[in-house]
Design a protein around this motif. Structure first.
Motif, short mmCIF file in Angstrom:
data_model
loop_
_atom_site.label_atom_id
_atom_site.label_comp_id
_atom_site.label_asym_id
_atom_site.label_seq_id
_atom_site.Cartn_x
_atom_site.Cartn_y
_atom_site.Cartn_z
N VAL A 1 0.88 -1.16 0.00
CA VAL A 1 0.00 0.00 0.00
C VAL A 1 0.92 1.22 0.00
CG1 VAL A 1 -1.75 1.28 1.28
CG2 VAL A 1 -1.82 -1.21 1.24
N HIS A 2 0.64 2.18 -0.89
CA HIS A 2 1.53 3.33 -1.11
C HIS A 2 0.72 4.62 -0.98
CE1 HIS A 2 4.90 5.10 -3.89
NE2 HIS A 2 4.55 5.95 -2.97
N GLY A 3 1.15 5.49 -0.11
CA GLY A 3 0.50 6.78 0.06
C GLY A 3 1.48 7.82 0.56
N GLU A 4 0.95 8.94 1.00
CA GLU A 4 1.80 10.01 1.53
C GLU A 4 2.15 9.78 2.99
OE1 GLU A 4 -0.04 13.79 0.77
OE2 GLU A 4 0.12 13.56 -1.39
N SER A 5 1.32 9.00 3.70
CA SER A 5 1.56 8.72 5.10
C SER A 5 0.89 7.40 5.45
CB SER A 5 0.99 9.85 5.98
OG SER A 5 -0.41 9.93 5.80
N ARG A 6 1.12 6.93 6.65
CA ARG A 6 0.59 5.63 7.09
C ARG A 6 -0.93 5.54 6.93
NH1 ARG A 6 2.46 1.76 10.70
NH2 ARG A 6 4.18 3.11 11.32
N ASP A 7 -1.65 6.59 7.26
CA ASP A 7 -3.12 6.56 7.25
C ASP A 7 -3.71 7.36 6.10
OD1 ASP A 7 -3.21 4.99 9.61
OD2 ASP A 7 -2.77 6.80 10.78
N ASP A 8 -3.00 7.49 5.01
CA ASP A 8 -3.47 8.26 3.85
C ASP A 8 -4.74 7.60 3.28
OD1 ASP A 8 -3.88 9.55 1.44
OD2 ASP A 8 -1.82 9.32 0.74
N PRO A 9 -5.89 8.31 3.31
CA PRO A 9 -7.12 7.71 2.78
C PRO A 9 -7.08 7.53 1.26
CG PRO A 9 -7.48 10.01 3.33
CD PRO A 9 -6.10 9.67 3.82
N ASN A 10 -6.15 8.18 0.59
CA ASN A 10 -6.02 8.09 -0.86
C ASN A 10 -4.92 7.12 -1.30
OD1 ASN A 10 -8.05 10.03 -1.11
ND2 ASN A 10 -6.57 11.70 -1.02
N ALA A 11 -4.39 6.35 -0.36
CA ALA A 11 -3.33 5.39 -0.69
C ALA A 11 -3.85 4.38 -1.71
CB ALA A 11 -2.87 4.68 0.57
N PHE A 12 -2.93 3.87 -2.52
CA PHE A 12 -3.28 2.88 -3.53
C PHE A 12 -2.53 1.58 -3.28
CE2 PHE A 12 0.03 5.67 -5.15
CZ PHE A 12 1.00 4.78 -5.59
N GLU A 13 -3.04 0.51 -3.84
CA GLU A 13 -2.43 -0.79 -3.68
C GLU A 13 -1.69 -1.17 -4.96
OE1 GLU A 13 -5.23 -3.74 -2.38
OE2 GLU A 13 -6.24 -2.28 -1.08
N PRO B 1 -8.24 3.66 -4.91
CA PRO B 1 -9.52 3.55 -4.22
C PRO B 1 -10.71 4.02 -5.05
CG PRO B 1 -7.92 4.72 -2.85
CD PRO B 1 -7.29 4.48 -4.19
N THR B 2 -10.48 5.00 -5.94
CA THR B 2 -11.57 5.50 -6.79
C THR B 2 -11.04 5.79 -8.19
OG1 THR B 2 -11.16 7.85 -6.33
CG2 THR B 2 -12.64 6.69 -4.80
N LYS B 3 -11.96 5.84 -9.14
CA LYS B 3 -11.62 6.18 -10.51
C LYS B 3 -11.04 7.60 -10.58
CE LYS B 3 -14.50 4.92 -13.82
NZ LYS B 3 -15.62 4.90 -14.77
N GLU B 4 -11.58 8.50 -9.75
CA GLU B 4 -11.11 9.90 -9.73
C GLU B 4 -9.65 9.99 -9.28
OE1 GLU B 4 -15.33 9.62 -9.88
OE2 GLU B 4 -14.02 8.86 -8.30
N LEU B 5 -9.29 9.21 -8.25
CA LEU B 5 -7.90 9.23 -7.77
C LEU B 5 -6.96 8.65 -8.82
CD1 LEU B 5 -8.38 8.28 -4.03
CD2 LEU B 5 -7.54 10.46 -4.93
N ARG B 6 -7.40 7.64 -9.54
CA ARG B 6 -6.58 7.09 -10.62
C ARG B 6 -6.36 8.14 -11.69
NH1 ARG B 6 -6.38 5.52 -15.65
NH2 ARG B 6 -5.18 3.71 -16.26
N GLN B 7 -7.44 8.81 -12.08
CA GLN B 7 -7.35 9.84 -13.11
C GLN B 7 -6.41 10.97 -12.68
OE1 GLN B 7 -8.68 8.84 -15.82
NE2 GLN B 7 -7.96 10.57 -17.00
N GLU B 8 -6.52 11.38 -11.41
CA GLU B 8 -5.63 12.43 -10.90
C GLU B 8 -4.16 11.98 -10.95
OE1 GLU B 8 -5.14 15.31 -7.02
OE2 GLU B 8 -5.86 13.28 -6.68
N ALA B 9 -3.91 10.73 -10.56
CA ALA B 9 -2.54 10.21 -10.60
C ALA B 9 -1.99 10.22 -12.01
CB ALA B 9 -2.50 8.80 -10.01
#
Length: 154
Positions: free
Chosen positions: A77-89, A110-118
């Motif tokens: 799991v990869h995010g900005e911090s341990r509890d990042d709600p936008n982390a991706f797998e 986690p969402t299509k929107e977060l994928r698109q932003e990435a």
């Protein structure tokens, strides 16, 4: 999904992907460097690091390892911090391919929107390709082999 042939046996490619002394030499897109704050490669362990962009921007990053099957598979799991709600797998597989190893990276957001932003804001697909190219070049230095781009995206 991204994949790349790496000109080395999968045991070596797996090692280079799992030891901080190696990761700090190649991790990230072209022009980026990495500073590790802490690293513990085990299921439930974390890698706390900062990626330094070529423009001077620092990016706080955090990876937690969720599955490790040497030398075949790593899930994280990869995010900005341990509890990042936008982390991706991400799941990485290391497949033997003759004298090479094919590394395959599959990432789920986690969402299509977060994928698109990435993809659009952070250029994640190109950055992933460049990271795998850096890995291939680093392994080539270790083994004394030359490397050519062999990445694919699907």
């Amino acid at each position: 999904m991204l994949s790349r042939a790496i000109g080395a046996p999968r045991e070596l490619v797996f090692e280079v992907f799992t030891q901080v002394r190696h990761l700090s030499q190649w991790w990230g897109p072209a022009g980026f460097t990495t500073t590790t704050r802490s690293f513990e490669f085990r299921v439930g362990g974390d890698w706390d690091f900062v990626m330094h962009g070529p423009d001077g921007t620092d990016y706080q990053e955090w990876i937690t390892w969720t599955e490790i099957v040497p030398p075949e598979r790593i899930a994280l799991v990869h995010g900005e911090s341990r509890d990042d709600p936008n982390a991706f797998e991400s799941v990485l597989t290391f497949e033997p391919a003759g004298e090479e190893t094919r590394i395959v990276m599959r990432t789920v957001f986690p969402t299509k929107e977060l994928r698109q932003e990435a993809v659009e804001k952070y250029h994640a697909i190109e950055g992933g390709r460049q990271t795998l190219d850096n890995l291939a070049a680093y392994v080539a230095e270790l083994t004394g082999n030359e490397t050519t781009p062999k990445g694919t995206q699907s």
